[in-house]
Design an enzyme around this catalytic site. Sequence first.
Site, PDB file in Angstrom:
ATOM      1  N   SER A  65       0.798  -1.229   0.000  1.00 43.88           N
ATOM      2  CA  SER A  65       0.000   0.000   0.000  1.00 43.88           C
ATOM      3  C   SER A  65       0.831   1.279   0.000  1.00 43.88           C
ATOM      4  O   SER A  65       1.530   1.554  -0.958  1.00 43.88           O
ATOM      5  CB  SER A  65      -0.955  -0.077   1.188  1.00 43.88           C
ATOM      6  OG  SER A  65      -1.857   0.985   1.130  1.00 43.88           O
ATOM      7  N   ASP A 279      -6.685   2.302  -1.939  1.00 40.31           N
ATOM      8  CA  ASP A 279      -7.783   2.184  -0.970  1.00 40.31           C
ATOM      9  C   ASP A 279      -7.935   3.457  -0.148  1.00 40.31           C
ATOM     10  O   ASP A 279      -8.761   3.510   0.765  1.00 40.31           O
ATOM     11  CB  ASP A 279      -7.672   0.937  -0.068  1.00 40.31           C
ATOM     12  CG  ASP A 279      -6.379   0.854   0.708  1.00 40.31           C
ATOM     13  OD1 ASP A 279      -5.613   1.828   0.699  1.00 40.31           O
ATOM     14  OD2 ASP A 279      -6.143  -0.205   1.321  1.00 40.31           O
ATOM     15  N   GLU A 369     -10.925   7.145   8.090  1.00 36.66           N
ATOM     16  CA  GLU A 369      -9.748   7.592   8.810  1.00 36.66           C
ATOM     17  C   GLU A 369      -9.354   8.929   8.187  1.00 36.66           C
ATOM     18  O   GLU A 369      -9.611   9.158   6.998  1.00 36.66           O
ATOM     19  CB  GLU A 369      -8.616   6.584   8.655  1.00 36.66           C
ATOM     20  CG  GLU A 369      -8.959   5.236   9.253  1.00 36.66           C
ATOM     21  CD  GLU A 369      -7.789   4.267   9.227  1.00 36.66           C
ATOM     22  OE1 GLU A 369      -7.285   3.938  10.288  1.00 36.66           O
ATOM     23  OE2 GLU A 369      -7.385   3.844   8.129  1.00 36.66           O
ATOM     24  N   GLY A 500       1.312   0.115  12.828  1.00 42.40           N
ATOM     25  CA  GLY A 500       1.165  -1.308  12.529  1.00 42.40           C
ATOM     26  C   GLY A 500       1.608  -1.625  11.120  1.00 42.40           C
ATOM     27  O   GLY A 500       1.431  -2.753  10.653  1.00 42.40           O
ATOM     28  N   ARG A 506       4.117   6.699  15.810  1.00 39.04           N
ATOM     29  CA  ARG A 506       3.491   7.888  15.235  1.00 39.04           C
ATOM     30  C   ARG A 506       3.089   8.858  16.345  1.00 39.04           C
ATOM     31  O   ARG A 506       2.625   8.437  17.418  1.00 39.04           O
ATOM     32  CB  ARG A 506       2.238   7.515  14.439  1.00 39.04           C
ATOM     33  CG  ARG A 506       2.532   6.683  13.209  1.00 39.04           C
ATOM     34  CD  ARG A 506       1.354   6.685  12.258  1.00 39.04           C
ATOM     35  NE  ARG A 506       1.466   5.593  11.301  1.00 39.04           N
ATOM     36  CZ  ARG A 506       2.190   5.627  10.175  1.00 39.04           C
ATOM     37  NH1 ARG A 506       2.897   6.697   9.879  1.00 39.04           N
ATOM     38  NH2 ARG A 506       2.220   4.586   9.367  1.00 39.04           N
TER      39      ARG A 506
HETATM   40  C1  G16 Z   1      -3.122   0.829   6.496  1.00 32.78           C
HETATM   41  C2  G16 Z   1      -4.462   0.571   7.129  1.00 32.78           C
HETATM   42  C3  G16 Z   1      -5.082   1.873   7.575  1.00 32.78           C
HETATM   43  C4  G16 Z   1      -4.118   2.611   8.493  1.00 32.78           C
HETATM   44  C5  G16 Z   1      -2.751   2.766   7.840  1.00 32.78           C
HETATM   45  C6  G16 Z   1      -1.694   3.299   8.776  1.00 32.78           C
HETATM   46  O1  G16 Z   1      -3.309   1.626   5.364  1.00 32.78           O
HETATM   47  O2  G16 Z   1      -5.287  -0.111   6.218  1.00 32.78           O
HETATM   48  O3  G16 Z   1      -6.297   1.588   8.200  1.00 32.78           O
HETATM   49  O4  G16 Z   1      -4.606   3.868   8.818  1.00 32.78           O
HETATM   50  O5  G16 Z   1      -2.285   1.511   7.395  1.00 32.78           O
HETATM   51  O6  G16 Z   1      -1.569   2.412   9.846  1.00 32.78           O
HETATM   52  P1  G16 Z   1      -0.445   2.556  10.932  1.00 32.78           P
HETATM   53  O7  G16 Z   1      -0.586   3.938  11.477  1.00 32.78           O
HETATM   54  O8  G16 Z   1      -0.738   1.487  11.936  1.00 32.78           O
HETATM   55  O9  G16 Z   1       0.876   2.399  10.235  1.00 32.78           O
HETATM   56  P2  G16 Z   1      -2.695   1.199   3.954  1.00 32.78           P
HETATM   57  O10 G16 Z   1      -3.366   2.141   3.014  1.00 32.78           O
HETATM   58  O11 G16 Z   1      -1.218   1.393   4.069  1.00 32.78           O
HETATM   59  O12 G16 Z   1      -3.089  -0.226   3.803  1.00 32.78           O
END
Ligand code: G16
Length: 543
Positions: A65, A279, A369, A500, A506
């Site tokens: 992503s 997404d 979000e 994550g 963060r």
């Molecule tokens: C993913 C999740 C999102 C989240 C983002 C950042 O986004 O699908 O819901 O907001 O990671 O997550 P974190 O702050 O835990 O790194 P994507 O678009 O990278 O799949």
Amino acid sequence: MAQFQEVEKQSIMHPKPPGLTLHYGTAGLRTNAKHLDHAMFRMGLLATLRSKNTKATIGVMVTASHNPEEDNGLKLIDPMGEMMAPAWEHYATQLANADDLLTVLKDIIEKEAINMSQEANVFVGKDTRSSSARLSQAVLDGVSALDGHSKDYGLVTTPQLHYMVRCQNTKGKYGEATLDGYYSKLCQAFIQLTKNASNRTDDQKLLSVDGANGIGALKVREMESHLKKELQISLFNDGSQGKLNYQCGADFVKVQQKPPTGFKMNPGERYCSFDGDADRIVYYYTDSEGQFHLLDGDKIATLMSTFLKELLEQAGLNLKVAVVQTAYANGSSTHYLENTMKVIVRCAKTGVKHLHHAAQEFDVAVYFESNGHGTVLFSEAAEEKICQLAEDPNINDEKKRAALLLQNTINVINQTVGDAISDMLFIEAILAIKGMSVQQWDAVYADLPNRQLKVKVADRRAIDTTDAERRAVSPPGMQDTVDSLVNKYKQARSFVRPSGTEDIVRVYAEADTQESADALAHEVSLAVYRLAGGVGEEPKPLH
Ligand code: G16
């Protein structure tokens, strides 16, 4: 069992690097693509078991992503197109890290009482990363090692694969499990919606899209003919030159609060950015003074929920509307939704899986979000009421119009997960129907100035949180320090949480001025660095 012998034989071709530990995090597995081959093979095995267990088709999307091109990862998709159930996330982590693969595999089979003679079907998709072809082959190898059937969709956006899984498992009720079926359903609904925008000018049909040099750009091109010029997209960062997510895409624009590189912005015009697997979406424009204005997931949620609430009122349908946000939601947006819009607002943990779950409690729920990841959910009962009303011959014109708009809204939305393409079409339709410019949309409320920062620490799990990630429970002293820093500023709020998807912590801060938000974010970053084992250089002030 012959299947286990095959797994053993094939796993030799997909060895686990010694000492590597992976976690199934916010959105699946994610790390440098060099380390992922064994995990992909194993997730192919797990998807096959999940398919046998649910007696339904399961999806595996190979993507990292928003992360840089050199990373990769995987998202597992459950039968209704939603993210995989949390209990199975635990199995994913166990399996990815197992030194004795067969023992862990047999353990899952036993715990879930899986009938190994049950047929299994797995849909596989991938993004445009250079490592994705090799890694999706490893997934396919895993599926075939356990005698599962697979269908390789090749290059698709993440939400497109979610959509295919739901279509397949609902036997066509949700749509046809093909790309053509996806474009036809969404674009037809979009065209029906915009028919209600009588005064729409040609200029309003133009939109510039930053494809993040990723899969979203390819798919927007593929969709264009279905739009019948009702939306004319000028695509930049389309992957022909630039690097994936590098100084472009929704994450860059949101976090940096500035336009992507790769094009020149014309004042007053509407722009949007997708992320690396399409997404997420954010909108923006510059005003006549060259000032950049960002319309993020919070502004999108406000636009969508206002539109839906108005239509439901016009239709005379008494359905409960809610908005689900995360701790990152701008304080002004929450205040506006609760006090002006008077909709129910819930706060969930970061990760669309958490928002999706919270949204399922309501008749109609918009979940977003701030980073632009979100969609709208309609309960089965709500959909039924809307469809019944749309077909009722005894209602007045206003009700009829509202019911038909709601029906087409249901069809333009990809309810399985946040989808930049579907969200873009819905937003464009709302702006057209309401005759609203991007500036008018932006003026609905003023964001509190905010700042997001990243801090590198030795082990990000040193930070643990509670209250939908709004408070830190470890390391000791962390929350007290954040509280005392927040108290120094007006209208201030701040929190810290381990990412994550990236190996960082963060930091979020908002306050009455940008200087204060920046100073607070920096001070909190320093506290994280000092209390949670920062590595490398100490965070420096932003100004
Ligand atoms: C993913 C999740 C999102 C989240 C983002 C950042 O986004 O699908 O819901 O907001 O990671 O997550 P974190 O702050 O835990 O790194 P994507 O678009 O990278 O799949």
